[in-house]
Write a protein that holds these residues in place. Structure first.
Motif, PDB file in Angstrom:
ATOM      1  N   MET A 150       0.842  -1.180   0.000  1.00 15.84           N
ATOM      2  CA  MET A 150       0.000   0.000   0.000  1.00 15.84           C
ATOM      3  C   MET A 150       0.890   1.248   0.000  1.00 15.84           C
ATOM      4  O   MET A 150       1.866   1.314   0.714  1.00 15.84           O
ATOM      5  CB  MET A 150      -0.859   0.043   1.246  1.00 15.84           C
ATOM      6  CG  MET A 150      -1.855  -1.026   1.391  1.00 15.84           C
ATOM      7  SD  MET A 150      -3.497  -0.443   1.231  1.00 15.84           S
ATOM      8  CE  MET A 150      -4.204  -2.040   0.988  1.00 15.84           C
ATOM      9  N   GLU A 151       0.468   2.196  -0.774  1.00 15.18           N
ATOM     10  CA  GLU A 151       1.191   3.465  -0.876  1.00 15.18           C
ATOM     11  C   GLU A 151       0.252   4.611  -0.527  1.00 15.18           C
ATOM     12  O   GLU A 151      -0.973   4.439  -0.464  1.00 15.18           O
ATOM     13  CB  GLU A 151       1.737   3.643  -2.294  1.00 15.18           C
ATOM     14  CG  GLU A 151       2.746   2.586  -2.703  1.00 15.18           C
ATOM     15  CD  GLU A 151       3.984   2.599  -1.840  1.00 15.18           C
ATOM     16  OE1 GLU A 151       4.425   3.702  -1.430  1.00 15.18           O
ATOM     17  OE2 GLU A 151       4.514   1.509  -1.573  1.00 15.18           O
ATOM     18  N   VAL A 152       0.816   5.771  -0.314  1.00 16.62           N
ATOM     19  CA  VAL A 152       0.031   6.965   0.004  1.00 16.62           C
ATOM     20  C   VAL A 152      -0.900   7.279  -1.171  1.00 16.62           C
ATOM     21  O   VAL A 152      -0.495   7.259  -2.327  1.00 16.62           O
ATOM     22  CB  VAL A 152       0.968   8.158   0.295  1.00 16.62           C
ATOM     23  CG1 VAL A 152       0.165   9.432   0.497  1.00 16.62           C
ATOM     24  CG2 VAL A 152       1.816   7.865   1.513  1.00 16.62           C
ATOM     25  N   GLY A 153      -2.159   7.520  -0.861  1.00 20.30           N
ATOM     26  CA  GLY A 153      -3.154   7.829  -1.881  1.00 20.30           C
ATOM     27  C   GLY A 153      -3.973   6.635  -2.329  1.00 20.30           C
ATOM     28  O   GLY A 153      -4.982   6.801  -3.012  1.00 20.30           O
ATOM     29  N   ASP A 154      -3.566   5.437  -1.978  1.00 16.26           N
ATOM     30  CA  ASP A 154      -4.308   4.229  -2.356  1.00 16.26           C
ATOM     31  C   ASP A 154      -5.599   4.118  -1.557  1.00 16.26           C
ATOM     32  O   ASP A 154      -5.684   4.579  -0.423  1.00 16.26           O
ATOM     33  CB  ASP A 154      -3.485   2.969  -2.090  1.00 16.26           C
ATOM     34  CG  ASP A 154      -2.352   2.785  -3.083  1.00 16.26           C
ATOM     35  OD1 ASP A 154      -2.312   3.534  -4.075  1.00 16.26           O
ATOM     36  OD2 ASP A 154      -1.520   1.895  -2.839  1.00 16.26           O
ATOM     37  N   LYS A 155      -6.590   3.493  -2.165  1.00 19.41           N
ATOM     38  CA  LYS A 155      -7.827   3.183  -1.449  1.00 19.41           C
ATOM     39  C   LYS A 155      -7.692   1.803  -0.837  1.00 19.41           C
ATOM     40  O   LYS A 155      -7.112   0.903  -1.436  1.00 19.41           O
ATOM     41  CB  LYS A 155      -9.027   3.238  -2.387  1.00 19.41           C
ATOM     42  CG  LYS A 155      -9.347   4.640  -2.831  1.00 19.41           C
ATOM     43  CD  LYS A 155     -10.683   4.725  -3.474  1.00 19.41           C
ATOM     44  CE  LYS A 155     -10.958   6.182  -3.829  1.00 19.41           C
ATOM     45  NZ  LYS A 155     -12.300   6.376  -4.303  1.00 19.41           N
ATOM     46  N   ALA A 156      -8.228   1.653   0.366  1.00 16.71           N
ATOM     47  CA  ALA A 156      -8.173   0.378   1.074  1.00 16.71           C
ATOM     48  C   ALA A 156      -9.488   0.199   1.814  1.00 16.71           C
ATOM     49  O   ALA A 156     -10.352   1.077   1.807  1.00 16.71           O
ATOM     50  CB  ALA A 156      -6.994   0.367   2.038  1.00 16.71           C
ATOM     51  N   PHE A 157      -9.642  -0.940   2.461  1.00 15.66           N
ATOM     52  CA  PHE A 157     -10.846  -1.244   3.219  1.00 15.66           C
ATOM     53  C   PHE A 157     -10.447  -1.722   4.610  1.00 15.66           C
ATOM     54  O   PHE A 157      -9.418  -2.383   4.773  1.00 15.66           O
ATOM     55  CB  PHE A 157     -11.665  -2.323   2.508  1.00 15.66           C
ATOM     56  CG  PHE A 157     -12.204  -1.869   1.187  1.00 15.66           C
ATOM     57  CD1 PHE A 157     -13.452  -1.273   1.107  1.00 15.66           C
ATOM     58  CD2 PHE A 157     -11.464  -2.012   0.032  1.00 15.66           C
ATOM     59  CE1 PHE A 157     -13.941  -0.836  -0.105  1.00 15.66           C
ATOM     60  CE2 PHE A 157     -11.946  -1.584  -1.188  1.00 15.66           C
ATOM     61  CZ  PHE A 157     -13.194  -0.993  -1.254  1.00 15.66           C
ATOM     62  N   ILE A 158     -11.262  -1.365   5.606  1.00 16.67           N
ATOM     63  CA  ILE A 158     -11.034  -1.821   6.974  1.00 16.67           C
ATOM     64  C   ILE A 158     -12.332  -2.406   7.507  1.00 16.67           C
ATOM     65  O   ILE A 158     -13.413  -2.143   6.977  1.00 16.67           O
ATOM     66  CB  ILE A 158     -10.548  -0.687   7.898  1.00 16.67           C
ATOM     67  CG1 ILE A 158     -11.624   0.389   8.054  1.00 16.67           C
ATOM     68  CG2 ILE A 158      -9.248  -0.101   7.418  1.00 16.67           C
ATOM     69  CD1 ILE A 158     -11.335   1.388   9.145  1.00 16.67           C
ATOM     70  N   ILE A 175      -8.858   5.998   2.637  1.00 19.98           N
ATOM     71  CA  ILE A 175      -7.763   6.447   1.784  1.00 19.98           C
ATOM     72  C   ILE A 175      -6.516   6.542   2.653  1.00 19.98           C
ATOM     73  O   ILE A 175      -6.558   7.107   3.748  1.00 19.98           O
ATOM     74  CB  ILE A 175      -8.075   7.817   1.144  1.00 19.98           C
ATOM     75  CG1 ILE A 175      -9.307   7.710   0.254  1.00 19.98           C
ATOM     76  CG2 ILE A 175      -6.881   8.337   0.362  1.00 19.98           C
ATOM     77  CD1 ILE A 175      -9.772   9.028  -0.304  1.00 19.98           C
ATOM     78  N   VAL A 176      -5.398   6.004   2.175  1.00 20.14           N
ATOM     79  CA  VAL A 176      -4.141   6.029   2.922  1.00 20.14           C
ATOM     80  C   VAL A 176      -3.531   7.428   2.808  1.00 20.14           C
ATOM     81  O   VAL A 176      -3.296   7.918   1.707  1.00 20.14           O
ATOM     82  CB  VAL A 176      -3.164   4.963   2.391  1.00 20.14           C
ATOM     83  CG1 VAL A 176      -1.838   5.050   3.117  1.00 20.14           C
ATOM     84  CG2 VAL A 176      -3.768   3.579   2.518  1.00 20.14           C
ATOM     85  N   LEU A 177      -3.283   8.062   3.970  1.00 19.37           N
ATOM     86  CA  LEU A 177      -2.696   9.399   3.992  1.00 19.37           C
ATOM     87  C   LEU A 177      -1.190   9.368   4.227  1.00 19.37           C
ATOM     88  O   LEU A 177      -0.446  10.161   3.653  1.00 19.37           O
ATOM     89  CB  LEU A 177      -3.333  10.248   5.098  1.00 19.37           C
ATOM     90  CG  LEU A 177      -4.818  10.520   4.985  1.00 19.37           C
ATOM     91  CD1 LEU A 177      -5.293  11.318   6.188  1.00 19.37           C
ATOM     92  CD2 LEU A 177      -5.119  11.276   3.709  1.00 19.37           C
ATOM     93  N   LYS A 178      -0.747   8.450   5.101  1.00 20.59           N
ATOM     94  CA  LYS A 178       0.655   8.435   5.505  1.00 20.59           C
ATOM     95  C   LYS A 178       1.052   7.035   5.950  1.00 20.59           C
ATOM     96  O   LYS A 178       0.229   6.293   6.474  1.00 20.59           O
ATOM     97  CB  LYS A 178       0.834   9.424   6.661  1.00 20.59           C
ATOM     98  CG  LYS A 178       2.195   9.508   7.253  1.00 20.59           C
ATOM     99  CD  LYS A 178       2.187  10.500   8.409  1.00 20.59           C
ATOM    100  CE  LYS A 178       3.352  10.236   9.331  1.00 20.59           C
ATOM    101  NZ  LYS A 178       3.298  11.057  10.529  1.00 20.59           N
ATOM    102  N   ARG A 179       2.312   6.687   5.728  1.00 18.82           N
ATOM    103  CA  ARG A 179       2.831   5.405   6.198  1.00 18.82           C
ATOM    104  C   ARG A 179       4.039   5.663   7.084  1.00 18.82           C
ATOM    105  O   ARG A 179       4.918   6.439   6.747  1.00 18.82           O
ATOM    106  CB  ARG A 179       3.234   4.526   5.018  1.00 18.82           C
ATOM    107  CG  ARG A 179       3.755   3.204   5.476  1.00 18.82           C
ATOM    108  CD  ARG A 179       4.150   2.328   4.332  1.00 18.82           C
ATOM    109  NE  ARG A 179       4.570   1.041   4.877  1.00 18.82           N
ATOM    110  CZ  ARG A 179       5.003   0.048   4.161  1.00 18.82           C
ATOM    111  NH1 ARG A 179       5.069   0.173   2.859  1.00 18.82           N
ATOM    112  NH2 ARG A 179       5.359  -1.070   4.737  1.00 18.82           N
ATOM    113  N   SER A 180       4.057   4.972   8.219  1.00 19.56           N
ATOM    114  CA  SER A 180       5.171   5.074   9.144  1.00 19.56           C
ATOM    115  C   SER A 180       5.478   3.683   9.671  1.00 19.56           C
ATOM    116  O   SER A 180       4.788   3.189  10.566  1.00 19.56           O
ATOM    117  CB  SER A 180       4.821   6.018  10.292  1.00 19.56           C
ATOM    118  OG  SER A 180       5.864   6.070  11.231  1.00 19.56           O
TER     119      SER A 180
END
Length: 77
Positions: free
Chosen positions: A1-9, A20-25
């Motif tokens: 997953m990268e920033v800006g990708d759509k995902a589901f929870i 929507i993924v905003l940030k990864r840490s």
């Protein structure tokens, strides 16, 4: 997953929501719900799914309780 990708929870162990993924840490992702434009939540990578079908397959199955019928308190005498 990268920033800006759509995902589901899976929310509250019963609802699949799109984010929507905003940030990864490292192993954590900051995501924002598609319906809401302000704020966000932080989740582990294991809580994110790439498709809705994948998330729905991880939902717990409903337990069907077997009813044996009505028993009167007088049946126990």
């Amino acid at each position: 997953m990268e920033v800006g990708d759509k995902a589901f929870i899976i929310e509250s162990n019963r609802i699949v929501r799109e984010v929507i993924v905003l940030k990864r840490s490292r192993d954590f992702f900051t995501v924002r719900f598609v319906e809401n434009t302000s704020g966000g939540i932080q989740l582990r990578a294991s809580r994110l799914f790439s498709s809705k079908e994948e998330a729905q397959s991880c939902l717990p199955k409903k337990q069907v309780q077997k009813r044996t019928g009505f028993r009167s308190p007088y049946d126990y005498l």
